[in-house]
Design a protein around this motif. Structure first.
Motif, PDB file in Angstrom:
ATOM      1  N   GLY A 112       0.783  -1.225   0.000  1.00 34.19           N
ATOM      2  CA  GLY A 112       0.000   0.000   0.000  1.00 34.19           C
ATOM      3  C   GLY A 112       0.815   1.276   0.000  1.00 34.19           C
ATOM      4  O   GLY A 112       0.270   2.351  -0.261  1.00 34.19           O
ATOM      5  N   VAL A 131       0.685   3.160  -3.248  1.00 31.70           N
ATOM      6  CA  VAL A 131      -0.652   3.718  -3.463  1.00 31.70           C
ATOM      7  C   VAL A 131      -0.817   5.001  -2.670  1.00 31.70           C
ATOM      8  O   VAL A 131      -1.315   6.016  -3.179  1.00 31.70           O
ATOM      9  N   ARG A 132      -0.384   4.989  -1.423  1.00 34.84           N
ATOM     10  CA  ARG A 132      -0.514   6.164  -0.574  1.00 34.84           C
ATOM     11  C   ARG A 132       0.317   7.333  -1.091  1.00 34.84           C
ATOM     12  O   ARG A 132      -0.047   8.485  -0.890  1.00 34.84           O
ATOM     13  N   THR A 186       1.249   7.942  -4.373  1.00 31.14           N
ATOM     14  CA  THR A 186       1.014   8.344  -5.760  1.00 31.14           C
ATOM     15  C   THR A 186       0.010   9.493  -5.795  1.00 31.14           C
ATOM     16  O   THR A 186      -1.117   9.349  -5.325  1.00 31.14           O
ATOM     17  N   HIS A 226      -2.419   4.237 -12.563  1.00 29.50           N
ATOM     18  CA  HIS A 226      -2.978   3.341 -11.550  1.00 29.50           C
ATOM     19  C   HIS A 226      -1.962   2.244 -11.258  1.00 29.50           C
ATOM     20  O   HIS A 226      -1.168   1.855 -12.123  1.00 29.50           O
ATOM     21  N   ILE A 227      -1.982   1.792 -10.022  1.00 26.39           N
ATOM     22  CA  ILE A 227      -0.999   0.804  -9.582  1.00 26.39           C
ATOM     23  C   ILE A 227      -1.501  -0.584  -9.974  1.00 26.39           C
ATOM     24  O   ILE A 227      -2.504  -1.067  -9.453  1.00 26.39           O
ATOM     25  N   GLU A 281       2.304  -4.009  -6.932  1.00 25.67           N
ATOM     26  CA  GLU A 281       3.259  -3.438  -5.993  1.00 25.67           C
ATOM     27  C   GLU A 281       4.467  -4.350  -5.848  1.00 25.67           C
ATOM     28  O   GLU A 281       4.359  -5.569  -5.991  1.00 25.67           O
ATOM     29  N   HIS A 316     -11.855  -2.173  -4.332  1.00 22.66           N
ATOM     30  CA  HIS A 316     -11.248  -1.674  -5.566  1.00 22.66           C
ATOM     31  C   HIS A 316     -11.867  -0.356  -6.035  1.00 22.66           C
ATOM     32  O   HIS A 316     -11.478   0.159  -7.089  1.00 22.66           O
ATOM     33  N   THR A 324      -9.754   1.668  -2.402  1.00 24.60           N
ATOM     34  CA  THR A 324      -8.335   1.601  -2.762  1.00 24.60           C
ATOM     35  C   THR A 324      -7.492   2.403  -1.781  1.00 24.60           C
ATOM     36  O   THR A 324      -6.449   1.933  -1.299  1.00 24.60           O
ATOM     37  N   ALA A 325      -7.933   3.623  -1.477  1.00 25.14           N
ATOM     38  CA  ALA A 325      -7.185   4.458  -0.536  1.00 25.14           C
ATOM     39  C   ALA A 325      -7.208   3.872   0.864  1.00 25.14           C
ATOM     40  O   ALA A 325      -6.192   3.885   1.585  1.00 25.14           O
ATOM     41  N   ALA A 337      -5.000   0.672   1.310  1.00 29.76           N
ATOM     42  CA  ALA A 337      -3.588   1.038   1.377  1.00 29.76           C
ATOM     43  C   ALA A 337      -3.237   1.631   2.739  1.00 29.76           C
ATOM     44  O   ALA A 337      -2.178   1.339   3.309  1.00 29.76           O
TER      45      ALA A 337
END
Length: 448
Positions: free
Chosen positions: A24, A27-28, A30, A37-38, A41, A154, A159-160, A163
């Protein structure tokens, strides 16, 4: 060409490096305004690979190597055709700053213009600092590592949130409609969930539901309702019936509970339910979690306001219009908007997992609601654009119909986070301007 940027964070070096190692982190970090989009990872900072998807089907493959825990790791671009055009080596250094702080240093060797990178690095440093501060508050508040089952993982919020949870050391099990892929995904039959779906789970976060946006036709109404009421009730029953299962059930909800127009009335969690389709829907949605409460679980209903992120929702639609100088208030602009930055929203979800003082309905909104004309003026100012136009109510009526316009586009709700304020909750961004500047990477000098 090289670029170096650094910041000092209030955490020991070993803890900061461990944060970067957890799922995560990328993601955090970006920026949400970037068209990326990731896709995967890196699982190892010493010899792992992350894949970032860009427009036109281009993948940015970042290969990690040369890690010296907890002092350094490096990622390099390793994908054709981008590597034929772009030179990229990103060195992440971590230096001890006595007594217990860490200097995080980003050194980028690239032919990408430095001007394009500065806002990205500034965002990363702000986000890292804020996430580590939120983590420290959570630990002080009694946080311990949990296994959290999540629906809707998702989506933009999911998503946030996933992560944030994983970088805080929690294990996130994604409940998905298709076949589960790997140990951290489980297949979720919304109508008839498997009896063992929540086995080994400490808490449930239920986010899934069809988008409310759209014309309120009978079919759209059914889709909205059927994706919320039944699945929430089934999941709540299962959580209550699972031996040694979840002790906390957190469900998405909405400030639509208060009705489309309450004038200037300040609305806290104890305010009466409003009228209209969404008010009835949200009340039934919250009632659907009752089986979990009856089974002894602590249930939290997150009544969410207008979530601010250029990655989705209202801001994603308005951002390009305002950036082009074509934005403005809707109708007379007098309607109240109760908003919240996405990072503050996921902080509230996180706190709901470990704080026993949070139960029942919680207004997930910033402390300072604004009128629509103030929102529009603030967004235009952050983007350094004029606000010359006003959007007539006819526009949304053509898209949403009369009821959809009343319930969504022209809804006016002066909602405040009374429960959170009473508990002394810390918001990352309590005012709209600071939230938008962070989310849109516009933190440089602003015009007066």
């Amino acid at each position: 060409m090289g670029l170096t940027s650094s910041t000092v964070v209030d955490a020991p070096r070993s803890e900061v490096f461990s944060w970067f190692q957890r799922p995560g982190a990328i993601v955090r970090l970006t920026p949400p305004w970037m068209p990326v989009h990731i896709k995967r990872e890196a699982t190892d900072l010493a010899d792992g690979t992350a894949v970032l998807g860009f427009p036109l089907g281009l993948d940015w493959v970042a290969r990690h190597r040369g890690a010296v825990p907890p002092a350094q790791f490096v990622d390099e671009l390793d994908s054709a055709p981008l590597r034929w055009l772009v030179r990229w080596r990103h060195t992440h250094d971590f230096e001890v700053v006595p007594p217990d702080h860490t200097r995080v240093i980003d050194r980028i060797d690239s032919n990408v213009p430095a001007g394009l990178l500065k806002s990205m690095l500034a965002y990363r440093h702000r986000q890292l600092t804020a996430d580590l501060a939120a983590r420290a508050r959570a630990i002080d508040g009694g946080m311990r590592p949990l296994t959290v089952a999540m629906t809707g993982s998702h989506g933009t919020i999911g998503t946030a949130l996933a992560a944030l949870l994983s970088t805080n050391g929690h294990r996130v099990i994604r409940l998905v409609r298709g076949n589960g892929d790997g140990p951290d995904e489980r297949r979720w039959d919304v109508e008839n969930p498997e009896p063992g779906l929540l086995r080994g789970v400490d808490a449930v976060i239920h986010l899934a539901g069809a988008s409310i946006a759209g014309r309120f036709t009978p079919a759209h109404r059914r889709a909205i309702r059927d994706s919320r009421i039944g699945p929430a009730r089934q999941l709540a029953r299962l959580a209550a019936d699972t031996p040694n299962g979840p002790r906390v059930f957190v469900s998405a909800s909405a400030i639509g509970y208060y009705g489309p127009d309450r004038g200037d009335e300040v609305l806290g969690e104890n305010s009466a339910r409003g009228e209209g389709y969404l008010a009835t829907l949200v009340a039934d949605w919250e009632d659907a979690t009752e089986p979990a409460a009856a089974g002894g679980l602590r249930v939290v209903n997150i009544r969410t306001g207008l979530v601010q992120t250029p990655a989705g929702g209202m801001l994603r639609l308005q951002y390009p219009l305002f950036a082009a100088g074509l934005g403005g208030p809707l109708s007379d602009g007098h309607q109240w908007q109760a908003w919240i930055g996405i990072d503050d929203l996921v902080d509230i979800y996180h706190r709901s997992l470990y704080d026993p003082e949070l139960f029942g309905p919680i207004n997930a909104v910033a402390p300072e609601p604004v009128r629509n004309h103030e929102y529009s003026a603030t967004l235009a100012r952050v983007l350094h654009r004029p606000m010359l136009l006003r959007v007539p109510a006819l526009g949304p009526r053509l898209i949403l119909g009369e009821e959809g316009t009343k319930e969504l586009a022209l809804a006016s709700q002066r909602v405040v986070p009374r429960r959170l304020t009473d508990l002394g909750h810390t918001f990352r961004h309590s005012d709209l301007r600071s939230a938008l500047r962070h989310l849109l990477g516009r933190t440089g000098p602003a015009p007066n």
